[in-house]
Design a protein around this motif. Structure first.
Motif, PDB file in Angstrom:
ATOM      1  N   CYS A  80     -15.481  28.274  34.446  1.00  0.00           N
ATOM      2  CA  CYS A  80     -16.893  28.766  35.088  1.00  0.00           C
ATOM      3  C   CYS A  80     -17.470  29.754  34.109  1.00  0.00           C
ATOM      4  O   CYS A  80     -18.700  29.610  34.035  1.00  0.00           O
ATOM      5  CB  CYS A  80     -16.462  29.358  36.488  1.00  0.00           C
ATOM      6  SG  CYS A  80     -18.009  29.817  37.551  1.00  0.00           S
ATOM      7  N   ALA A  84     -21.289  29.407  32.215  1.00  0.00           N
ATOM      8  CA  ALA A  84     -22.355  30.033  32.523  1.00  0.00           C
ATOM      9  C   ALA A  84     -22.833  30.480  31.466  1.00  0.00           C
ATOM     10  O   ALA A  84     -23.445  31.733  31.320  1.00  0.00           O
ATOM     11  CB  ALA A  84     -21.708  31.062  33.603  1.00  0.00           C
ATOM     12  N   LYS A 120     -22.435  36.995  36.645  1.00  0.00           N
ATOM     13  CA  LYS A 120     -21.942  35.769  36.395  1.00  0.00           C
ATOM     14  C   LYS A 120     -20.263  35.820  36.667  1.00  0.00           C
ATOM     15  O   LYS A 120     -19.670  34.913  37.200  1.00  0.00           O
ATOM     16  CB  LYS A 120     -22.167  35.123  35.193  1.00  0.00           C
ATOM     17  CG  LYS A 120     -23.653  34.906  34.803  1.00  0.00           C
ATOM     18  CD  LYS A 120     -24.003  34.622  33.346  1.00  0.00           C
ATOM     19  CE  LYS A 120     -25.361  34.094  33.382  1.00  0.00           C
ATOM     20  NZ  LYS A 120     -25.584  33.843  31.946  1.00  0.00           N
ATOM     21  N   ASP A 123     -19.592  36.049  40.270  1.00  0.00           N
ATOM     22  CA  ASP A 123     -19.630  34.867  40.939  1.00  0.00           C
ATOM     23  C   ASP A 123     -18.558  33.900  40.526  1.00  0.00           C
ATOM     24  O   ASP A 123     -18.019  33.289  41.770  1.00  0.00           O
ATOM     25  CB  ASP A 123     -21.156  34.250  40.581  1.00  0.00           C
ATOM     26  CG  ASP A 123     -22.263  34.948  41.031  1.00  0.00           C
ATOM     27  OD1 ASP A 123     -22.385  35.617  42.153  1.00  0.00           O
ATOM     28  OD2 ASP A 123     -23.425  34.628  40.564  1.00  0.00           O
ATOM     29  N   CYS A 124     -18.110  33.947  39.351  1.00  0.00           N
ATOM     30  CA  CYS A 124     -17.155  33.052  39.138  1.00  0.00           C
ATOM     31  C   CYS A 124     -15.653  33.304  39.805  1.00  0.00           C
ATOM     32  O   CYS A 124     -14.897  32.693  40.108  1.00  0.00           O
ATOM     33  CB  CYS A 124     -16.963  32.865  37.478  1.00  0.00           C
ATOM     34  SG  CYS A 124     -18.142  31.827  36.645  1.00  0.00           S
TER      35      CYS A 124
END
Length: 203
Positions: A80, A84, A120, A123-124
């Motif tokens: 992920c 990103a 990021k 989020d991952c």
């Protein structure tokens, strides 16, 4: 406790010079409720991805998050992060009690780019591994591993504390002695450190 580690970068590029703990620290005390069911409910309500939810459902059924499951969740997190646009790779370490901690390192930028990278990363981790990692470290088998390790080390920790003038309770068990040793280390800013020789960084 989240075990993500972050590789720092310089302003102009990446530097492979130091590893800094991300959100690592002392894990909270194990919940008195069902850690598997709680994590599944929290994950479902807070943005976990389908793969992580499937892992949590399997874990709730089997009453176990395996190291392979934790490794796969960490690798999904890396995928992920790379997707990103971040420079990330899988890593793992082993605690003094033998628990393997699947992990990742990610190169961070500075300034505004760092803030974007942090979002990021969050989020991952939320999507792929946050709750799997939490249950892996707080499930009963892991807590028992820690307790057994503390009992094995209790005589060493007690002797160290008392040699440094710290009184210990005669009926203190291993976990209580290790807790006391960590507290003494914090109170003395490391001047009396009876846990370093055990290879313990967090408890």
């Amino acid at each position: 406790m989240i075990t993500a580690r972050r590789l720092l970068s310089t302003l102009g590029g990446l530097a492979a010079l130091a590893l800094l703990p991300g959100c690592a620290g002392e894990p909270p005390a194990p919940a008195t409720t069902d850690v598997f069911a709680d994590a599944l409910a929290e994950a479902g309500a807070n943005g976990a991805g389908s793969a992580q939810l499937a892992d949590l459902e399997r874990a709730a059924s089997a009453r176990d998050v395996t190291v392979d499951m934790a490794r796969e969740a960490a690798r999904r997190t890396v995928d992920c992060l790379v997707g990103a646009g971040l420079d990330a790779q899988y890593s793992e370490s082993t605690l003094a009690d033998g628990l393997v901690l699947p992990d990742y390192v990610v190169a961070l930028a500075s300034g505004e780019e760092s803030l974007t990278s942090d979002r990021k990363i969050e989020d991952c981790v939320t999507r792929e591994s946050l709750w799997v990692n939490k249950v892996y470290q707080l499930q009963p088998t892991t807590i028992e591993r820690r307790r057994s390790f503390a009992e094995e080390q209790a005589p060493t920790v007690r002797a160290c504390l008392e040699e440094n003038g710290i009184r210990t309770a005669a009926d203190a068990d291993g976990t209580e002695l290790v807790d006391q040793a960590f507290q003494v280390s914090r109170d003395t800013s490391g001047a009396v450190d009876c846990v370093a020789e055990l290879g313990l960084e967090t408890w």
